[in-house]
Scaffold this motif. Structure first.
Motif: not given
Length: 317
Positions: A47-54, A67-68, A72-74, A111-114
């Protein structure tokens, strides 16, 4: 050094299943075989805080991205970002093939991963993949605020063919062709399309990546021999590596690419680039996407993330 028991079990499974070597298949068949193996070899995606296609604009149309944001990130924070380029010999692989890896990295990095779904060969030969990855890096840097990214802390990374593309982007960034990334994470990277180092003589049968399979990939990606000596295809052939960003380079012992990865790490060091080189002597190529059987895959991802986190901490204002 003998092969890790988990990696040997994967080799046994491939043999027991009768899976044909990828180089005996068409690219479409190889993609299907690779996709079918994912649920067998990869652990469940965390699980991650966000996973979205763009998507972003590219030279041949829209480029798919994913984008991930780490667990626990703000949600309101501008996070450091790793632009991740998947492996697969520039012929196979996509956003889904490395979804589990990208999720793990996002969490380990906090952090963010793209991830970038660049064009594949043989439908799109060199330099199509380079052009798409460069366009994605420009997009991430230009749209950092909208993407919740700290534009001052953008790294590039990838495995195998993706490691090749990340190394090329770092060189392009140094030379001003793209926004300069601050770090490069190169995981068993391809660095020389000549494919003639001694390690190519050690992995000729029974491995996920053999000498014949790697040369099959290269033939599809760079059928023009002149492109194989261009540093945009073979970063080890760049006239100078001086001035590149710090690097984490991982190589493994049972891998046709071992020697060229070691040579790249050595050149980075000799030419004044800060480099951490991890050589995993008992592992084989592609083990990072075989975590259901090979626990070392998770450990290596944590080590790579730790190197990048340390860099970001030192680079923080």
């Amino acid at each position: 050094m003998p092969l890790d028991p988990g990696a040997q079990r994967v080799r046994d499974l491939i043999r027991e299943a009768g899976r044909p070597p990828l180089h005996t298949l068409t690219p479409a068949e190889a993609r299907a075989v690779s996709a079918a193996s994912r649920p067998v070899l990869q652990p469940d995606p965390p699980e991650v805080a966000l996973a979205e296609d763009l998507s972003c604009p590219g030279p041949a149309g829209a480029i798919r991205l994913r984008r991930y944001r780490g667990l626990g990130t703000d949600p309101a924070a501008a996070l450091p970002c790793l632009l991740f380029l998947h492996g697969g010999g520039w012929v196979i692989g996509d956003l889904d093939s490395h979804d589990q890896v990208c999720r793990a990295l996002a969490n380990h990095l906090g952090a963010c991963v793209v991830a970038v779904d660049y064009r594949l060969a043989p439908e799109h030969v060199f330099p199509a993949a380079v052009e798409d990855c460069a366009a994605a890096l420009r997009f991430v840097a230009a749209e950092a605020a909208a993407l919740g990214i700290d534009a001052s802390r953008i790294a590039v990374g990838g495995d195998s063919a993706g490691g090749n593309l990340a190394a090329v982007l770092a060189l392009m960034g140094r030379d001003g062709a793209v926004p300069a990334p601050g770090f490069q994470m190169l995981l068993y990277p391809v660095t020389d399309l000549a494919a003639n180092t001694p390690s190519y003589l050690r992995c000729v049968e029974g491995y996920p990546l053999t000498t014949a399979t790697m040369r099959w990939f290269i033939d599809h990606y760079a059928p023009d021999a002149a492109h194989r000596i261009d540093w945009h295809g073979s970063p080890l052939r760049a006239a100078s590596l001086a001035g590149l960003p710090p690097a984490f380079v991982m190589t493994c012992g049972h891998d046709p690419l071992a020697d060229e990865g070691i040579a790249y790490a050595r050149r980075l060091d000799e030419e004044g680039v800060h480099v951490a080189h991890l050589h995993v002597a008992d592992q084989m190529h592609a083990y990072l996407t075989m975590g259901r059987f090979i626990p070392a895959s998770e450990l290596t991802l944590r080590q790579a993330a730790a190197a990048l986190r340390l860099h970001w901490e030192h680079a923080a204002p």
